[in-house]
Design a protein around this motif. Structure first.
Motif, PDB file in Angstrom:
ATOM      1  N   ASN A  10     -11.469  42.574  24.265  1.00 45.83           N
ATOM      2  CA  ASN A  10     -12.024  41.417  23.710  1.00 45.83           C
ATOM      3  C   ASN A  10     -12.441  40.664  25.461  1.00 45.83           C
ATOM      4  O   ASN A  10     -12.144  39.963  25.778  1.00 45.83           O
ATOM      5  N   ASP A  35      -5.075  34.993  37.169  1.00 46.02           N
ATOM      6  CA  ASP A  35      -4.224  35.014  36.861  1.00 46.02           C
ATOM      7  C   ASP A  35      -2.862  35.415  38.019  1.00 46.02           C
ATOM      8  O   ASP A  35      -1.987  34.131  38.702  1.00 46.02           O
ATOM      9  N   LYS A  39     -10.153  38.836  28.259  1.00 49.67           N
ATOM     10  CA  LYS A  39      -8.364  38.191  29.213  1.00 49.67           C
ATOM     11  C   LYS A  39      -7.964  39.208  30.170  1.00 49.67           C
ATOM     12  O   LYS A  39      -8.881  40.274  29.925  1.00 49.67           O
ATOM     13  N   THR A  40      -6.573  38.777  30.621  1.00 51.93           N
ATOM     14  CA  THR A  40      -6.988  39.820  31.616  1.00 51.93           C
ATOM     15  C   THR A  40      -6.282  41.109  30.863  1.00 51.93           C
ATOM     16  O   THR A  40      -6.364  42.186  31.729  1.00 51.93           O
ATOM     17  N   GLU A  41      -5.985  41.500  29.807  1.00 50.02           N
ATOM     18  CA  GLU A  41      -5.172  42.790  29.258  1.00 50.02           C
ATOM     19  C   GLU A  41      -6.352  43.933  29.331  1.00 50.02           C
ATOM     20  O   GLU A  41      -5.672  45.031  29.157  1.00 50.02           O
ATOM     21  N   VAL A  56     -11.123  37.576  34.674  1.00 49.35           N
ATOM     22  CA  VAL A  56      -9.938  37.473  33.459  1.00 49.35           C
ATOM     23  C   VAL A  56      -8.803  36.260  33.406  1.00 49.35           C
ATOM     24  O   VAL A  56      -8.965  35.905  34.422  1.00 49.35           O
ATOM     25  N   SER A  57      -8.156  35.970  32.748  1.00 45.57           N
ATOM     26  CA  SER A  57      -6.819  35.121  32.368  1.00 45.57           C
ATOM     27  C   SER A  57      -6.594  35.901  31.282  1.00 45.57           C
ATOM     28  O   SER A  57      -6.966  36.394  30.966  1.00 45.57           O
ATOM     29  N   LYS A  58      -5.312  35.333  30.911  1.00 44.65           N
ATOM     30  CA  LYS A  58      -4.447  35.378  30.033  1.00 44.65           C
ATOM     31  C   LYS A  58      -5.253  35.083  28.382  1.00 44.65           C
ATOM     32  O   LYS A  58      -5.233  36.489  28.010  1.00 44.65           O
ATOM     33  N   ASN A  59      -5.628  34.440  28.196  1.00 45.74           N
ATOM     34  CA  ASN A  59      -5.982  34.179  26.647  1.00 45.74           C
ATOM     35  C   ASN A  59      -7.653  33.785  27.661  1.00 45.74           C
ATOM     36  O   ASN A  59      -8.310  33.908  25.523  1.00 45.74           O
ATOM     37  N   CYS A  60      -8.540  33.737  28.275  1.00 45.74           N
ATOM     38  CA  CYS A  60      -9.473  33.919  28.296  1.00 45.74           C
ATOM     39  C   CYS A  60     -10.220  32.250  27.559  1.00 45.74           C
ATOM     40  O   CYS A  60     -11.168  32.137  26.608  1.00 45.74           O
ATOM     41  N   LYS A  61      -9.506  31.378  27.717  1.00 48.62           N
ATOM     42  CA  LYS A  61      -9.803  29.994  27.227  1.00 48.62           C
ATOM     43  C   LYS A  61     -10.136  28.735  27.855  1.00 48.62           C
ATOM     44  O   LYS A  61     -10.350  27.933  27.836  1.00 48.62           O
TER      45      LYS A  61
END
Length: 143
Positions: free
Chosen positions: A3, A37, A15-17, A90-95
């Protein structure tokens, strides 16, 4: 399925993942990573205090530090791209966080007003800044 969203060639938000997807990172030639994050883990400490003056001062300090971080991150993106190095933010939910850095980059290096930059980002990822712009005070300092 990965994503990640390409803002301009070589610059992605995700997203971070997605950092664990070595195949996609290889294809995208990711050489630089900005992890919101990890970097923004200082946010929210003001709520621990009962004294309103302390809360106010901590919140003002937080806005200032976030503004500095966004500008520094935009510069890292610019320098990476100038040196032909792909970068992912990146960030947790990318929002909110990662898109806010992309927004800062577009405002600073694309010389775009904030609303135009948001419109452009929403063509890449529709669900960013859905309900509110969390970092509005910091972003308005940049604009």
């Amino acid at each position: 399925m990965d994503n990640r969203f390409e803002i301009i060639p070589g610059f992605y938000i995700a997203k971070t993942e997605s950092l664990t997807d070595n195949y996609e990172n290889s294809i995208s030639r990711i050489q630089t990573i900005i992890n919101c994050d990890n970097d923004l883990n200082f946010i929210g400490f003001a709520s621990q205090y009962n004294n309103e003056d302390i809360k106010k001062n901590l919140n003002a300090y937080q806005v200032s530090k976030i503004t500095e971080y966004f500008i520094k991150s935009a510069t890292i993106i610019y320098d990476s791209l100038r040196n032909n190095k792909s970068i992912i933010v990146v960030s947790k939910n990318c929002k909110q966080s990662a898109p806010s850095i992309a927004l800062t980059f577009l405002m600073k290096y694309g010389n775009l007003p904030i609303l135009e930059a948001i419109k452009i980002l929403r063509t890449k990822k529709i669900d960013i800044f859905e309900s509110i712009l969390v970092y509005e005070l910091s972003l308005l300092r940049i604009n």
